[in-house]
Scaffold this active site. Structure first.
Site, short mmCIF file in Angstrom:
data_model
loop_
_atom_site.label_atom_id
_atom_site.label_comp_id
_atom_site.label_asym_id
_atom_site.label_seq_id
_atom_site.Cartn_x
_atom_site.Cartn_y
_atom_site.Cartn_z
CB SER A 34 -1.03 0.03 1.27
OG SER A 34 -1.59 1.12 1.27
CG HIS A 89 -4.14 -1.23 -1.37
ND1 HIS A 89 -5.16 -1.95 -1.82
CD2 HIS A 89 -4.40 -0.29 -0.70
CE1 HIS A 89 -6.33 -1.46 -1.01
NE2 HIS A 89 -5.84 -0.51 -0.25
CG ASP A 96 -5.19 2.87 0.98
OD1 ASP A 96 -5.90 2.31 0.92
OD2 ASP A 96 -4.17 2.67 1.74
CG MET A 103 -8.01 7.80 2.54
SD MET A 103 -7.06 7.91 4.04
CE MET A 103 -6.14 6.28 3.92
CG HIS A 148 -9.35 0.84 -0.52
ND1 HIS A 148 -8.90 0.58 0.78
CD2 HIS A 148 -10.70 0.96 -0.34
CE1 HIS A 148 -9.72 0.39 1.62
NE2 HIS A 148 -10.84 0.75 1.07
CG MET A 205 -11.17 3.87 1.90
SD MET A 205 -9.73 3.88 3.11
CE MET A 205 -8.37 3.96 1.86
CG MET A 249 -11.87 -1.81 5.27
SD MET A 249 -10.34 -1.46 4.22
CE MET A 249 -9.52 -0.66 5.55
CG ASP A 266 -6.64 -2.28 3.17
OD1 ASP A 266 -5.58 -2.21 3.53
OD2 ASP A 266 -7.30 -1.41 2.41
C1 DX5 Z 1 -6.29 2.07 5.66
C2 DX5 Z 1 -6.06 1.54 4.28
C3 DX5 Z 1 -4.72 0.54 4.04
C4 DX5 Z 1 -3.31 1.00 4.64
C5 DX5 Z 1 -2.72 -0.35 5.02
O1 DX5 Z 1 -7.26 2.89 5.68
O2 DX5 Z 1 -6.96 1.21 3.44
O3 DX5 Z 1 -4.43 0.11 2.74
O4 DX5 Z 1 -2.83 1.62 3.80
O5 DX5 Z 1 -1.76 0.16 5.94
P1 DX5 Z 1 -0.97 -0.56 7.19
O6 DX5 Z 1 -0.52 -1.96 6.41
O7 DX5 Z 1 0.23 0.10 7.48
O8 DX5 Z 1 -2.07 -1.08 7.91
ZN ZN Z 2 -6.71 0.28 1.61
#
Ligand code: DX5
Ligand code: ZN
Length: 227
Positions: A12, A37, A39, A41, A70, A72, A146, A186
């Site tokens: 990620s 991956h 993310d 947000m 992903h 969010m 999650m 994740d």
């Molecule tokens: C959290 C994200 C994850 C995050 C995981 O909201 O969706 O993808 O990057 O990071 P680690 O592996 O550090 O928990």
């Molecule tokens: Zn994620």
């Protein structure tokens, strides 16, 4: 997507050093990782902001990895076209973000993603029961479970996730869907717990901080490929 014997590791990028992102992506290119991956947000669906499609497009120029976006965000539909155009290979959205009457229903999002030949995932937060997404399973490629509250990297893995992953694994087997749908897990995945997650049924392991904060990220990724 066909289920395999060993998991797919998806580093990620949220766990990477943003000042040297191109290098971090190249590091993943040179590792056994197959997915990257990303993310997204929006500071509404989660209390954090990350990056948008322009950054994904720039990074895609430097990698042939499967770009796993992903979302969010509270209105995933509006974000689909920009991320499809950014070069994403797969997009997951949160079922919780589609529950409000102001957003589009899941089937519309799935159709848009699939129509553009991308893989489609549906993500569920730790407290969201798997049963909510059962009716969409036959249309999607992966379920994102999650294992932390979405929003931040570096959190601790929520242990009850293992039961949820097993429940999904068993359900998919019973429904003869196990070969078609992968289970992505994740958040909070470390060298200490990744085997438990694979044994419970996890197919795609998303790992941010464990990969990018380790002394030898390539070795960390290689280790996680072994059951
Ligand atoms: C959290 C994200 C994850 C995050 C995981 O909201 O969706 O993808 O990057 O990071 P680690 O592996 O550090 O928990
Ligand atoms: Zn994620």
């Amino acid at each position: 997507m066909l289920k395999r014997k060993n998991p797919i590791i998806a580093p990620s990028i949220l766990g990477a050093d943003f000042s040297i992102l191109k290098k971090e992506v190249q590091l993943c290119n040179n590792s056994k990782a197959e997915w990257l991956h990303l993310d997204i947000m929006d500071q509404q669906f989660v209390p954090n902001l990350s990056f948008g499609p322009a950054l994904v497009k720039s990074l895609k120029k430097h990698s042939d990895l499967f770009f796993d976006v992903h979302l969010m965000v509270s209105n995933p539909f509006d974000m689909l076209i920009p991320f499809i155009e950014s070069g994403a290979n797969g997009i997951s959205f949160h079922i919780e973000a589609t529950e409000s009457r102001f957003t589009f229903p899941p089937k519309i999002l799935i159709n848009m993603i699939k129509k553009n030949s991308l893989k489609c995932g549906i993500a569920i937060k730790p407290k969201t029961p798997f049963s909510i997404i059962k009716k969409y399973l036959k249309f999607i490629d992966y379920v994102v479970v999650m294992s932390v509250e979405p929003g931040f990297g570096g959190q601790s893995f929520i242990p009850s996730t293992l039961e949820k992953v097993s429940e999904i694994d068993n359900f998919l087997k019973d429904e003869k869907l196990r070969d078609k749908i992968l289970i992505q897990v994740d958040g909070g995945i470390k060298l200490e717990n990744y085997k438990d997650i694979v044994n419970a049924g996890g197919d795609i392991l998303v790992a941010g901080s464990q990969v990018f904060q380790s002394d030898d990220p390539i070795k960390t990724i290689r280790t996680m490929y072994q059951k």
